[in-house]
Design a protein around this motif. Structure first.
Motif, PDB file in Angstrom:
ATOM      1  N   SER A  63       0.989  -0.910  -0.090  1.00  0.00           N
ATOM      2  CA  SER A  63      -0.080  -0.220   0.016  1.00  0.00           C
ATOM      3  C   SER A  63       0.556   1.365   0.110  1.00  0.00           C
ATOM      4  N   PHE A  64       0.509   2.099  -0.624  1.00  0.00           N
ATOM      5  CA  PHE A  64       0.989   3.731  -0.796  1.00  0.00           C
ATOM      6  C   PHE A  64       0.299   4.908  -0.117  1.00  0.00           C
ATOM      7  N   PRO A  65       0.874   5.727   0.161  1.00  0.00           N
ATOM      8  CA  PRO A  65       0.152   6.929   1.254  1.00  0.00           C
ATOM      9  C   PRO A  65      -0.553   7.241  -0.350  1.00  0.00           C
ATOM     10  N   PHE A  66      -1.997   7.613  -0.215  1.00  0.00           N
ATOM     11  CA  PHE A  66      -2.994   8.808  -0.902  1.00  0.00           C
ATOM     12  C   PHE A  66      -3.584   9.679  -0.300  1.00  0.00           C
ATOM     13  N   GLY A  72      -9.637  16.480   0.727  1.00  0.00           N
ATOM     14  CA  GLY A  72     -10.314  16.011   2.263  1.00  0.00           C
ATOM     15  C   GLY A  72     -10.265  14.492   2.860  1.00  0.00           C
ATOM     16  N   PHE A  73      -9.037  13.453   2.335  1.00  0.00           N
ATOM     17  CA  PHE A  73      -8.842  13.047   3.238  1.00  0.00           C
ATOM     18  C   PHE A  73      -7.480  11.776   2.120  1.00  0.00           C
ATOM     19  N   THR A  74      -6.801  11.091   3.296  1.00  0.00           N
ATOM     20  CA  THR A  74      -5.834  10.286   3.358  1.00  0.00           C
ATOM     21  C   THR A  74      -6.278   8.961   2.984  1.00  0.00           C
ATOM     22  N   MET A  75      -5.884   7.759   2.713  1.00  0.00           N
ATOM     23  CA  MET A  75      -5.730   6.325   3.178  1.00  0.00           C
ATOM     24  C   MET A  75      -4.553   5.860   2.804  1.00  0.00           C
ATOM     25  N   ASP A  76      -4.347   4.944   2.908  1.00  0.00           N
ATOM     26  CA  ASP A  76      -3.498   3.495   2.705  1.00  0.00           C
ATOM     27  C   ASP A  76      -4.193   3.231   0.474  1.00  0.00           C
ATOM     28  N   PHE A  77      -3.188   3.045  -0.130  1.00  0.00           N
ATOM     29  CA  PHE A  77      -3.587   2.560  -1.494  1.00  0.00           C
ATOM     30  C   PHE A  77      -3.692   1.113  -1.578  1.00  0.00           C
ATOM     31  N   PRO A  78      -4.078   0.455  -1.615  1.00  0.00           N
ATOM     32  CA  PRO A  78      -3.376  -0.751  -2.337  1.00  0.00           C
ATOM     33  C   PRO A  78      -3.074  -1.042  -3.228  1.00  0.00           C
TER      34      PRO A  78
END
Length: 220
Positions: A63-66, A72-78
Motif C-alpha cells: 500500500s502507498f500513501p494516498f 479531504g482525506f488520506t488513506m493507504d492505497f492498494p
C-alpha cells in the motif's frame, strides 16, 4: 601534480552533483517521475492513479500513501488497484469528491471495486445510513468498527448472490463524511466454498484499508 589536483576537483564536483540530484529525485512525487523508473505495480504505472499517490515508499506492505484531490482525506492505497478517471468528480470549493477504484481485471479469481463519495457539510449519519439502505434496496444493519478517535466507522454487508458480496461503509467526524460502496465478486471458475472463503478474506482486508482513512483539516 596540478593535473592530478584538477582531476580530483572534477571528480568531487561530479560526485557532489550526483548526490544533489539523488536527493531531489527522492523528494519527487510519483507523478513527477517517469513510469519506467517506478515500481511495476498498477497504482504507480497508471498515469491518473499516480497523481493521488504521495510517495513511492509503501506505508505498509502492498500500500502507498494516498491524498484525495479535494484534500479531504488520506488513506493507504492498494498497489494493485487503479482510479477510474472518467468517474472522478470534485465538487465546488472541494466540498465533495467521487472516485471509483478497483482492479483492472480479476486477481486470483476475484474482482473488487469501491465507490467513494466524500462530503463536507454533511447530513446526519442516521440519514446517510437510511439513504445507503435505500440505494442498496435492502434493509441492511450497520455495525461499528473500532477505528480511531478522529472518526466513526460503521459498516454493513449484504449478498447479491453466492458469488457477489456488497459492503457498505460510512465514516464520519463532526464536519466530514465518506460513503463507500464496495463490490467483491468471484469469477465463475471458483466453486461456492472457495468463493466464500476468498470473499471473507478480502472483506477483512478492505476493512483494514478503510481503517487507515484520515480526514484532513478542511480548508476552502
Amino acid at each position: 601534480m596540478k593535473k592530478y589536483m584538477w582531476l580530483l576537483l572534477v571528480v568531487l564536483l561530479i560526485t557532489g552533483g550526483c548526490g544533489i540530484n539523488g536527493d531531489q529525485e527522492d523528494n519527487l512525487l510519483p507523478s513527477e517521475i517517469n513510469a519506467e523508473d517506478l515500481p511495476d505495480v498498477p497504482a504507480l504505472q497508471d498515469e491518473f492513479t499516480r497523481e493521488f499517490i504521495q510517495s513511492t515508499e509503501p506505508v505498509r506492505e502492498g500500500s502507498f500513501p494516498f491524498l484525495s484531490k479535494s484534500n479531504g482525506f488520506t488513506m493507504d492505497f492498494p498497489e494493485d488497484m487503479v482510479i477510474d478517471e472518467k468517474s472522478h468528480i470534485v465538487g465546488p470549493d472541494n466540498r465533495s469528491e467521487t472516485l471509483v477504484i478497483g482492479y483492472k481485471e480479476a486477481i486470483n479469481d476475484i474482482f473488487i471495486s469501491h465507490t467513494f463519495n466524500y462530503f463536507n457539510a454533511i447530513s446526519s449519519p442516521d440519514n446517510s445510513k437510511e439513504q445507503l439502505s435505500q440505494n442498496a434496496g435492502y434493509d441492511i444493519e450497520f455495525k461499528n468498527i473500532d477505528s480511531n478517535n478522529t472518526k466513526t466507522f460503521d459498516t454493513a454487508e449484504y449478498k447479491i448472490n453466492d458469488k457477489r458480496l456488497m459492503l457498505v461503509s460510512l465514516l464520519w467526524n463532526d464536519n466530514e463524511q465518506i460513503q463507500i460502496t464496495s463490490t467483491i465478486k468471484c469469477t465463475n471458475e471458483l466453486n461456492e466454498n472457495n468463493c466464500e472463503s476468498k470473499i471473507n478474506n478480502h472483506k477483512n482486508g478492505i476493512i483494514e484499508q478503510f481503517k487507515s482513512i484520515k480526514f484532513e483539516d478542511y480548508k476552502k
